[in-house]
Design an enzyme around this catalytic site. Structure first.
Site, PDB file in Angstrom:
ATOM      1  N   GLU A  22     -13.856  -5.898   9.447  1.00  0.00           N
ATOM      2  CA  GLU A  22     -12.521  -5.573   9.941  1.00  0.00           C
ATOM      3  C   GLU A  22     -12.492  -4.136  10.438  1.00  0.00           C
ATOM      4  OE1 GLU A  22      -9.416  -5.349   6.999  1.00  0.00           O
ATOM      5  OE2 GLU A  22     -10.814  -4.651   5.458  1.00  0.00           O
TER       6      GLU A  22
ATOM      7  N   ASN B 165      -9.874  -0.802  10.567  1.00  0.00           N
ATOM      8  CA  ASN B 165      -8.660  -0.169  10.069  1.00  0.00           C
ATOM      9  C   ASN B 165      -8.144   0.795  11.128  1.00  0.00           C
ATOM     10  OD1 ASN B 165      -8.730  -0.870   6.919  1.00  0.00           O
ATOM     11  ND2 ASN B 165     -10.796  -0.427   7.611  1.00  0.00           N
TER      12      ASN B 165
ATOM     13  N   ARG C 104     -11.591   2.988  11.699  1.00  0.00           N
ATOM     14  CA  ARG C 104     -12.740   2.867  10.796  1.00  0.00           C
ATOM     15  C   ARG C 104     -13.073   1.394  10.660  1.00  0.00           C
ATOM     16  NH1 ARG C 104     -11.162   3.128   5.562  1.00  0.00           N
ATOM     17  NH2 ARG C 104     -12.189   1.123   5.239  1.00  0.00           N
TER      18      ARG C 104
ATOM     19  N   GLU D 140       0.812  -1.214   0.000  1.00  0.00           N
ATOM     20  CA  GLU D 140       0.000   0.000   0.000  1.00  0.00           C
ATOM     21  C   GLU D 140       0.854   1.277   0.000  1.00  0.00           C
ATOM     22  OE1 GLU D 140      -3.668  -0.372   2.564  1.00  0.00           O
ATOM     23  OE2 GLU D 140      -2.538  -2.088   3.301  1.00  0.00           O
TER      24      GLU D 140
ATOM     25  N   TYR E 159     -10.788   3.851  -4.740  1.00  0.00           N
ATOM     26  CA  TYR E 159     -10.218   5.198  -4.756  1.00  0.00           C
ATOM     27  C   TYR E 159     -10.777   6.038  -5.902  1.00  0.00           C
ATOM     28  CZ  TYR E 159      -7.300   3.107  -1.278  1.00  0.00           C
ATOM     29  OH  TYR E 159      -6.883   2.464  -0.148  1.00  0.00           O
TER      30      TYR E 159
ATOM     31  N   ASP F 124     -15.545  -1.730   9.139  1.00  0.00           N
ATOM     32  CA  ASP F 124     -16.421  -2.119   8.036  1.00  0.00           C
ATOM     33  C   ASP F 124     -17.390  -3.211   8.485  1.00  0.00           C
ATOM     34  OD1 ASP F 124     -14.810  -0.408   6.539  1.00  0.00           O
ATOM     35  OD2 ASP F 124     -13.521  -2.037   5.840  1.00  0.00           O
TER      36      ASP F 124
ATOM     37  N   SER G   4      -6.491  -2.866   2.136  1.00  0.00           N
ATOM     38  CA  SER G   4      -6.829  -2.245   0.854  1.00  0.00           C
ATOM     39  C   SER G   4      -7.239  -3.250  -0.219  1.00  0.00           C
ATOM     40  CB  SER G   4      -5.661  -1.401   0.343  1.00  0.00           C
ATOM     41  OG  SER G   4      -6.075  -0.081   0.109  1.00  0.00           O
TER      42      SER G   4
ATOM     43  N   GLY H  91      -7.484   5.214   5.519  1.00  0.00           N
ATOM     44  CA  GLY H  91      -6.967   6.014   4.417  1.00  0.00           C
ATOM     45  C   GLY H  91      -7.283   7.489   4.606  1.00  0.00           C
TER      46      GLY H  91
END
Length: 320
Positions: free
Chosen positions: A278, A280, A264, A21, A225, A266, A153, A284
């Site tokens: 998961e 994060n 964050r 990443e 993205y 999900d 990602s 990002g």
């Protein structure tokens, strides 16, 4: 922290690194650096831990804090956090232990379950273990997700619908991690919930609903993205009680892992409610990333949030 104090401070934004990443991390770092300059910090330098002279640069830079914008291995796994501890430097986000727990999807699932957060059925496979595709399908169903247990990602993630596809998908996931998760494919609405604040002020941000185009199987790199209001819907179109439940579960996941500052998480909202995918620990921070979208929808400037992350890092360091 006042504007005069910030104008005298030196901040090192850590981005790039050695993971798959790397380029996304650079985008996050550049966006965060611009936000910190907008917030009034006097010196904001972008440093790449993969550079040969990184240690010399960060030691000699006289930095007051490090803003970590590293994704994947070396950034979200606790490695850079350990180094910052060794250098006695304040840093943003979760500590080394929480980062290591969050990045390992197998370990984090155990912590979620302990905290009473619903998880997808699945099995962890370590490199070298023999697999029986038919037994996996019999246990978990035909529609499955195969993913690296330690990565981010969407790299190495494959959706499969037949036992014959499993070996190749598992082999691909092993390219990114020494441990692989095979999980039941959940049916429902994909959402993500940012969390922001310290232990006393922790709160969930507005929920983003992920709307993948029909030609895409799941929220992968081909759309992750892309700037599009048709992909990121804020607020998510959920019943009020489910919306509140998802926000509460995101805060619970943050605490279960021991996260700090921001995260964050999900979910897939199934007919029975949200099921966690998961968390994060370093979301990002690019211009098209989900966490900045949530911050903006809340009515806050992204620059203010980045500045508060630095403030929290310095306050935490002072309490040690």
């Amino acid at each position: 922290m006042g504007s005069d104090q910030r104008s005298a401070m030196r901040i090192a934004v850590l981005a790039g690194g050695m993971s798959s990443e790397r380029e996304i991390s650079f985008s996050s770092g550049k966006n965060a650096a611009a936000a910190l300059r907008e917030a009034g910090f006097g010196t904001v330098d972008l440093l790449d831990p993969a550079d040969k002279g990184f240690l010399d640069d960060i030691r000699a830079g006289g930095y007051d804090a490090a803003f970590i914008a590293l994704h994947g291995a070396g950034g979200e796994d606790g490695m850079i956090q350990h180094l910052m501890e060794y250098l006695d430097m304040p840093y943003t986000g979760s500590d080394a232990l929480a980062s290591a727990c969050g990045v390992d999807k197998d370990l984090s699932k155990a912590l979620y379950e302990r905290a009473g957060i619903p998880v997808a059925d699945g099995v962890a496979i370590r490199r070298g273990e023999k697999i029986d595709p038919d037994a996996i399908v019999a246990s978990l169903g035909h529609d499955l997700f195969v993913k690296p247990a330690i990565n981010g990602s969407s790299y190495g993630v494959t959706k499969v619908s037949d036992a014959q596809e499993l070996p190749k998908a598992i082999e691909r996931a092993f390219e990114y991690s020494s441990k692989v998760l095979v999980e039941s494919c959940l049916t429902g609405t994909e959402i993500t919930v940012g969390v922001f604040g310290d232990d006393d002020s922790l709160r969930a941000l507005p929920i983003v609903e992920i709307c993948c185009p029909d030609e895409v199987d799941f929220y992968d790199l081909s759309v992750k993205y892309v700037v599009s209001d048709s992909i990121h819907r804020i607020p998510a179109r959920l019943p009020e009680d489910v919306y509140a439940q998802a926000q509460e579960l995101a805060c619970r996941a943050h605490r279960a892992l021991g996260c700090f500052g921001f995260s964050r998480t999900d979910f897939i909202v199934t007919k029975d409610g949200p099921v966690i995918l998961e968390t994060n620990t370093i979301p990002g921070m690019t211009e098209t990333s989900l966490f900045p979208d949530e911050v903006r929808h809340e009515g806050r400037a992204f620059s203010d949030v980045c500045a508060e992350l630095v403030d929290m890092a310095i306050a935490r360091h002072g309490c040690k």
